[in-house]
Design an enzyme around this catalytic site. Structure first.
Site, PDB file in Angstrom:
ATOM      1  N   ASP A 119     -24.691 -15.098  18.984  1.00  0.00           N
ATOM      2  CA  ASP A 119     -25.679 -15.996  19.572  1.00  0.00           C
ATOM      3  C   ASP A 119     -27.022 -15.268  19.652  1.00  0.00           C
ATOM      4  O   ASP A 119     -27.068 -14.055  19.832  1.00  0.00           O
ATOM      5  CB  ASP A 119     -25.208 -16.383  20.973  1.00  0.00           C
ATOM      6  CG  ASP A 119     -25.928 -17.582  21.554  1.00  0.00           C
ATOM      7  OD1 ASP A 119     -27.114 -17.438  21.897  1.00  0.00           O
ATOM      8  OD2 ASP A 119     -25.294 -18.639  21.700  1.00  0.00           O
ATOM      9  N   GLY A 158     -27.834 -19.914  32.504  1.00  0.00           N
ATOM     10  CA  GLY A 158     -28.100 -20.255  31.111  1.00  0.00           C
ATOM     11  C   GLY A 158     -27.265 -21.387  30.562  1.00  0.00           C
ATOM     12  O   GLY A 158     -26.721 -21.279  29.453  1.00  0.00           O
ATOM     13  N   HIS A 174     -28.988 -15.300  22.014  1.00  0.00           N
ATOM     14  CA  HIS A 174     -29.123 -14.801  23.380  1.00  0.00           C
ATOM     15  C   HIS A 174     -28.013 -13.798  23.678  1.00  0.00           C
ATOM     16  O   HIS A 174     -26.867 -13.992  23.278  1.00  0.00           O
ATOM     17  CB  HIS A 174     -29.048 -15.957  24.385  1.00  0.00           C
ATOM     18  CG  HIS A 174     -30.095 -17.009  24.183  1.00  0.00           C
ATOM     19  ND1 HIS A 174     -29.932 -18.045  23.284  1.00  0.00           N
ATOM     20  CD2 HIS A 174     -31.317 -17.180  24.747  1.00  0.00           C
ATOM     21  CE1 HIS A 174     -31.011 -18.813  23.313  1.00  0.00           C
ATOM     22  NE2 HIS A 174     -31.867 -18.314  24.194  1.00  0.00           N
ATOM     23  N   ASP A 208     -31.893 -25.028  34.900  1.00  0.00           N
ATOM     24  CA  ASP A 208     -31.000 -24.709  33.785  1.00  0.00           C
ATOM     25  C   ASP A 208     -29.650 -25.405  33.910  1.00  0.00           C
ATOM     26  O   ASP A 208     -29.080 -25.870  32.915  1.00  0.00           O
ATOM     27  CB  ASP A 208     -30.751 -23.196  33.707  1.00  0.00           C
ATOM     28  CG  ASP A 208     -31.805 -22.483  32.891  1.00  0.00           C
ATOM     29  OD1 ASP A 208     -32.727 -23.146  32.387  1.00  0.00           O
ATOM     30  OD2 ASP A 208     -31.708 -21.243  32.763  1.00  0.00           O
ATOM     31  N   HIS A 226     -22.877 -16.995  29.269  1.00  0.00           N
ATOM     32  CA  HIS A 226     -23.763 -16.534  30.347  1.00  0.00           C
ATOM     33  C   HIS A 226     -23.165 -16.700  31.740  1.00  0.00           C
ATOM     34  O   HIS A 226     -23.748 -16.233  32.717  1.00  0.00           O
ATOM     35  CB  HIS A 226     -25.102 -17.282  30.301  1.00  0.00           C
ATOM     36  CG  HIS A 226     -25.901 -17.031  29.071  1.00  0.00           C
ATOM     37  ND1 HIS A 226     -26.224 -15.778  28.635  1.00  0.00           N
ATOM     38  CD2 HIS A 226     -26.454 -17.907  28.175  1.00  0.00           C
ATOM     39  CE1 HIS A 226     -26.951 -15.870  27.529  1.00  0.00           C
ATOM     40  NE2 HIS A 226     -27.092 -17.146  27.230  1.00  0.00           N
ATOM     41  N   ASP A 263     -28.054 -20.554  17.163  1.00  0.00           N
ATOM     42  CA  ASP A 263     -29.456 -20.613  17.556  1.00  0.00           C
ATOM     43  C   ASP A 263     -30.311 -19.474  17.001  1.00  0.00           C
ATOM     44  O   ASP A 263     -31.450 -19.295  17.417  1.00  0.00           O
ATOM     45  CB  ASP A 263     -29.577 -20.658  19.080  1.00  0.00           C
ATOM     46  CG  ASP A 263     -28.777 -19.576  19.785  1.00  0.00           C
ATOM     47  OD1 ASP A 263     -28.116 -18.776  19.097  1.00  0.00           O
ATOM     48  OD2 ASP A 263     -28.795 -19.542  21.029  1.00  0.00           O
TER      49      ASP A 263
END
Length: 396
Positions: free
Chosen positions: A179, A151, A181, A101, A143, A268
């Protein structure tokens, strides 16, 4: 709230924080986190005559002292050494550095500190009254943890910025994260802090990284009741997302009474995003910042800092979605019709996909969702659970 240190009369509505150095945060040519999206967005705004050079301010590089507001000294040292080739094999992995990542890249500390400095620059403009609103699309790396990358995020600019506004300006901060996430790094940084309220609206962690963000995550100790999570079901569409967003942001702002709002604007949740399972369209990204704009003026005398975030269809989605934040900040009308022809002609030869040529998405963008009513009702129930404590207090 007391008058802020260094307060000046407001001399412009909004500032756009950017420098080309923000493009140097780059893991690899094939990594999904691609800051080419910044260049595409700025060019779209320029070609649309919506952004002028006078609107752009340079970000500073965050100092180590500022980074220490949100990160451990040992972690900052690891990031510095990684970016200059001074780590032993495997040394960075305990800190999330050198993983799939978050691969190591040259000058990763300097690039990451520039993102943080951009958000701090935005905060100073707003909190000192130089502008009502400020946008740093290079920020939003939600993150990142105190001592670990996660992330795609090395330093967590929002965490550092909130701590900075608390320390320098004594501000109560409402952090709003849309987001797809969960905004885990920011939430856990303030989980026991009663002067910071975090709201994250995201795809349920049953299907998506980082797997957290349940409605039951409400805060701890003195901070209990200042953490709000609304995990949405996969395949959630615009109407359900916006119902959850508008109701939650209005009720939470009225309850918490912030001095400033900081919004994280990942792009996203769009249907075309390759990493998520939500079914948003460009209508979602038109409404989100306009509602935030209203909330800032209703509760915070207009004080609004906005940052970027996720967004992995960098050609068809992110430039249009992020341009809409700036248009909302500057009270420009929602655009419609074709994108600037010069922009399309400039970028289509480089794009690996056919660009969408209008501000709106094609209709229909996807086939009808058979479970729409079920998904909508499930999201409504989650919203009710998330806001239950606030509504109970209002009745007492």
């Amino acid at each position: 709230m007391a008058k802020y240190a260094g307060y000046e009369s407001i001399n412009q509505a909004a500032v756009f924080v950017y420098s080309p150095e923000q493009l140097e945060y780059k893991f690899s040519e094939t990594h999904p986190f691609n800051q080419k999206r910044l260049e595409l967005t700025i060019d779209l705004l320029m070609q649309s005559k919506a952004l002028q050079p006078v609107d752009i301010v340079q970000p500073r590089v965050a100092s180590d002292e500022e980074l220490l507001l949100g990160h451990d000294a040992a972690y900052i040292d690891i990031v510095k050494r990684a970016g200059h080739g001074y780590l032993r094999d495997g040394e960075g992995e305990l800190f999330g550095i050198g993983t799939e990542d978050t691969p190591i890249f040259t000058n990763m500390h300097e690039a990451s500190a520039t993102f943080v400095g951009g958000t701090l620059t935005a905060c100073d403009y707003v909190m000192q009254g130089k502008a009502q609103h400020a946008l740093n699309l290079g920020g939003g790396l939600h993150h990142g943890f105190k001592g670990k990358a996660s992330g795609f995020c090395i330093y967590n600019d929002s965490t550092v910025a909130i701590k900075y506004m608390q320390k320098k300006y004594g501000a109560r901060v409402l952090y709003i994260d849309t987001d797809a996430h969960h905004g885990d790094g920011v939430q856990w940084s303030f989980y026991d802090d009663p002067d910071v309220c975090t709201l994250s609206i995201h795809e349920t962690g049953r299907y998506l990284f980082p797997g957290t963000g349940a409605v039951t995550e409400r805060g701890n100790g003195q901070g209990y009741g200042t953490s709000f999570n609304i995990p949405l079901d996969a395949f959630t569409e615009d109407d359900s997302f916006l119902e959850v967003y508008e109701q939650s942001i209005r009720e939470i702002a009225a309850h918490f009474k912030p001095d400033v709002i900081l919004t994280q604007n990942g792009a996203d949740a769009h249907y075309l995003d390759p990493l998520t399972h939500l079914y948003g369209t460009m209508n979602l990204y038109n409404e989100i910042p306009r509602i935030a704009h209203d909330i800032a003026h209703e509760f915070c005398e207009g004080r609004w800092v906005a940052v970027g975030g996720g967004g992995y269809d960098i050609w068809r989605v992110v430039p249009r979605a992020w341009a809409l934040i700036w248009l909302a900040m500057t009270d420009q009308e929602s655009p419609s019709g074709p994108l600037p022809q010069n922009w399309l002609e400039k970028w289509q030869p480089e794009a690996p996909v056919k660009l969408i040529e209008t501000w709106e998405d094609p209709s229909p963008l996807y086939e009808a969702i058979p479970r729409k009513e079920e998904i909508t009702e499930k999201n409504h129930q989650v919203l009710e659970k998330a806001l239950y404590m606030i509504r109970q207090n209002c009745q007492e």
